[in-house]
Design a protein around this motif. Structure first.
Motif: not given
Lengths: 281, 281
Positions: A142-169
């Protein structure tokens, strides 16, 4: 006995024979509406199709009701067979652990009848399930709420060569801010995040964070209506999937990690076709 | 059309109604035997129960046959409806991506009918599925072959606070070394790794590697016959699960990562009881 019955991902015919037998035996049948409102909301005949097939009247229980009236349902289940229907698997993307804990604390027996969930059916894209890392959820910004804690998780997965399933709101039966202020709940229309919105939010976060966890050229797979007859699966770099029309919800997204040859062969079938202009470049 | 139909995890009643309709429509029905030999091998009536319920004769196809005779099955599917039955989900722990790729290359239409798999049904233990990292497989160690590449994967998962699902070795229709030398295949009796063997191998590897990825006190959940009426789930530190009798196969094991309160409440129901002697200590 409380039967928690997974309905699978498509329509009323995706229940298992074991599940159908249980539902038909039950004195009362509830259905979790948080995710199922999706199909019910989009297709008004879905609930009556279920009722016709099961030969039972179904009480649709939205999230508030499950929270507020769970004890009533569990008291009924102490004396009779009660079914609680759940889209997908009872312990898939949306879990019902809290209901099981409550039931066990009240001494009510619980029987779980499993079914397919997005968490395993996503294997149809051709990426091996055991090569997925942590699953993430992407909420509507939203205008005021842009939580992005998923970013580190994607980064960790990709460092390990793993796929990331993203569930959408999924935003179903959310009270409007205005109505909350007035003290009488009015609900916003349901919203389901599309693959396009998810990617555009992901790219925004990458630009902000600058950690090169992924980028416009990262290979992704967009999936719509997984497990239904009209499911749609398209693979391609993020920037190309931005413009693909995946149609009605539910959507989910996979950020592809390192791939094996057999995975690549499957992805190839889903790969977005380059336009002629691009081929000439 | 080739229907690849998931049978779920229990018995013949775990097929979905959609799957059952498809099977009954098919001219020919094959069944993948690699994992299903398990139930068939243990319970000779299982196959005839399936045949009775489906009203079809089933050709059991072991791994060799699937590899050698897949083209024949696919040619049949080019002209008629053919079903290929798979225990669990077609893209769960054992995937059939290669069959789909072959079919698509031959121009044979494929329809997948999903079902529960160990990969999602394991959610019944109470740990959230999205908090699992990479899934690992633990093979039977022999005198000379003790592969432990799973160690780093567990370590990575635990560093990130994630749970690790360990799939345990199934050795079905393995030719004996002696018979291979003689040129005529004789098969070893089927073997299925128990939770106990898995833990003892894990502890051996930890002692060798010394990376403190886990230890005898690490909390695990042992699961046997997931999704069956007699499934058994026991949680406890590795050293205590070493002595628990989980009964007949299939077993799997979860190494628990960081937990949330609702996960802990569920695990509590499965926690191994301390002996009276220990309580007094």
């Amino acid at each position: 006995m409380l039967y928690i019955v997974g309905l699978g991902l498509g329509d009323e015919r995706d229940i298992t024979v074991r599940g159908l037998d249980a539902v038909r035996r039950c004195a009362k049948v509830y259905m979790e509406a948080y995710t199922s409102l999706l199909s019910l909301g989009l297709d008004p005949s879905a609930l009556s199709n279920l009722e016709k097939m099961y030969g039972k009247e179904i009480t649709v229980a939205d999230r508030e009701m499950v929270e507020e009236r769970a004890d009533q349902m569990l008291r009924e289940a102490a004396d009779a067979d009660v079914a609680f229907l759940v889209v997908g698997d009872p312990f898939g993307a949306t879990t019902h652990t809290d209901l099981v804990v409550r039931a066990k604390n009240m001494g009510v027996e619980v029987k779980v009848i499993h079914n397919a969930s997005v968490m395993n059916a996503v294997g149809v894209c051709g990426l091996q399930l055991y090569r997925y890392g942590e699953t993430i959820s992407i909420p509507f910004f939203t205008e005021t709420w842009r939580p992005d804690s998923f970013y580190e998780k994607i980064q960790n997965n990709r460092r390990l060569g793993l796929h990331t399933l993203c569930l959408l709101d999924i935003r179903v039966k959310e009270p409007t801010l205005e109505s909350l202020c007035r003290g009488k709940k009015v609900y916003e229309p349901p919203r389901f995040m599309s693959v396009n919105t998810a990617i555009s939010q992901l790219l925004e976060v990458e630009e902000l964070r600058g950690g090169s966890a992924y980028g416009a050229d990262s290979l992704c797979i967009g999936v719509a209506r997984l497990g239904s007859d009209d499911q749609k699966i398209v693979a391609g770099p993020m920037k190309k999937l931005l413009d693909v029309d995946f149609g009605p919800p539910l959507h989910c997204l996979i950020i592809v990690g390192e791939t094996h040859p057999v995975e690549e062969e499957m992805i190839e079938f889903y790969m977005i076709k380059s336009s002629a202009a691009e081929d000439e470049q």
